[in-house]
Design an enzyme around this catalytic site. Structure first.
Site, PDB file in Angstrom:
ATOM      1  N   TYR A 148       1.049  -1.139   0.119  1.00 15.88           N
ATOM      2  CA  TYR A 148       0.138  -0.164  -0.197  1.00 15.88           C
ATOM      3  C   TYR A 148       0.799   1.358   0.006  1.00 15.88           C
ATOM      4  CZ  TYR A 148      -2.995   3.813   1.892  1.00 15.88           C
ATOM      5  OH  TYR A 148      -4.034   4.719   1.752  1.00 15.88           O
ATOM      6  N   LYS A 152       1.255   4.020  -2.927  1.00 15.45           N
ATOM      7  CA  LYS A 152       0.836   5.265  -2.803  1.00 15.45           C
ATOM      8  C   LYS A 152       1.875   6.199  -2.849  1.00 15.45           C
ATOM      9  CE  LYS A 152      -2.779   6.758  -0.886  1.00 15.45           C
ATOM     10  NZ  LYS A 152      -4.033   7.041  -1.696  1.00 15.45           N
TER      11      LYS A 152
END
Length: 386
Positions: A148, A152
């Site tokens: 993640y 990101k």
């Protein structure tokens, strides 16, 4: 924030907790709001809200949603916490490819403003950061402990790089900025708080970890809404495109120990606050083992890990940031909030002191101590090749 009545805002992930709060605030200020999400909103939606069901992984669906929009709030993402963090393929597809689709559609369809909801994690990977600012470099991609945070970072880089892209309709250029929020809280938050409350009620929350002096940050949902509205406004010509190409850390601006932050929630629901403090290295080792087990059995039984390694770092290692840039360039002024509303929200839904679950808590503690014993034993084994 003062919107022109003609402004139309698209919010990707608009049916989630934060997206919907942002949509409601914009609507009250006279803006037209389009919610773009994979599932319909669970809350009551005003009649003049537009909901477009779609997936940001599908360019044709993004293109349809973006048509006729003045500004996009790109909030949609996947893999922030729990077992979601372990689904690498979906995380890549939503966070990286999905963001590329949004950027491409904005350029092709003449959208002049894009505000991207990023994360503290683009610079943080478990190292201590005290009062950091936006001059900090991105954490090298290979050092991110989870997919993640890495994706990101890639998405934020792409968004900021796209600032200044010429719009294909010849009306000007795309202006972009990124906000890096701390952990979001507020009444009705559905991702983290229910999980924490379930741990409290099941008797699992029997210990804390890390140093009492470790500090992290949170952001109330309404402060985050305000920051997004201000960032979008600062992308306009009236504000000299002040936020264009910029990233901003956003929090309540009040560093606090992670576990002390949640003390009012624990005690407000009638539970004793844990007195046992365990070393963060032990909890990290436990999280590592849990992830390894999930990797093996996940295809057959997709269980919810108690904690992932990233969550251990985020909750137990000091990292907090200066709001100086957001205050100076966006006029961001975080209001003070506490957990009273959150406690009341859970109490109204029947949560509170229960007698069950103590055996689960004891079982978990026993498991942790077994892990500690194994770790100690392993540390005495000879290293291969030494």
């Amino acid at each position: 924030m003062e919107n022109k009545h003609s402004d139309t805002f698209l919010i990707t992930g608009g049916c989630g907790y934060f997206g919907y709060r942002l949509a409601t605030s914009l609507h009250k200020k006279g803006a037209k709001v389009i919610l773009f999400d994979t599932i319909p909103p669970s809350q009551h939606v005003p009649e003049d809200f537009v909901f477009v069901q779609g997936d940001i992984r599908e360019y044709a669906q993004v293109e349809k949603a973006v048509t006729g929009v003045d500004c996009v709030f790109h909030i949609a993402s996947y893999g922030m916490s729990g077992r979601e963090q372990l689904n690498r393929h979906l995380i890549e597809a939503v966070n990286v490819q999905g963001t590329q689709n949004v950027l491409k559609a904005c350029a092709e369809l003449g959208v002049s403003r894009l505000v991207y909801t990023s994360t503290f994690n683009v610079v943080f990977g478990g190292q201590v950061i005290e009062n950091g600012d936006e001059s900090l470099p991105y954490l090298p991609l290979h050092l991110h402990p989870d997919h993640y945070s890495r994706t990101k970072s890639l998405a934020e880089m792409a968004v900021l790089k796209a600032n200044g892209t010429a719009l294909e309709d010849g009306t000007g250029m795309l202006r972009t900025c990124a906000l890096r929020p701390a952990g979001i809280y507020g009444p009705g938050e559905q991702r983290h708080l229910p999980r924490i409350v379930s741990y409290i009620e099941k008797g699992i929350f029997r210990f804390v970890y890390g140093k009492p002096s470790s500090l992290v940050e949170f952001v109330h949902v309404d402060n985050l809404v305000s920051a997004h509205e201000l960032a979008a406004e600062a992308l306009t010509q009236e504000k000299q495109h002040r936020s264009a190409g910029q990233a901003y850390f956003i929090s309540d601006g009040r560093p606090v120990n992670n576990f002390e932050f949640f003390r009012p929630l624990v005690e407000g629901l009638g539970y004793p606050f844990p007195k046992l403090r365990l070393p963060i290295s032990l909890i990290y080792f436990f999280a590592f083992l849990t992830e390894m087990i999930h990797h093996l059995v996940g295809p057959f039984y997709n269980f919810q890990p108690l904690l992932t390694r990233t969550e251990v770092y985020k909750t137990g290692v000091t990292h907090y940031f200066s709001m100086a840039k957001a205050k100076a360039e966006l006029s961001y002024e975080p209001q003070e909030y506490n957990l009273d509303e959150v406690v009341q929200w859970f109490r109204c839904r029947g949560h509170g002191r229960r007698s069950h679950g103590s055996s689960i808590g004891r079982l978990l503690l026993n498991a942790l101590f077994v892990c500690a014993f194994v770790a100690v034993v392993l540390s005495f084994l000879p290293v291969v090749g030494s």
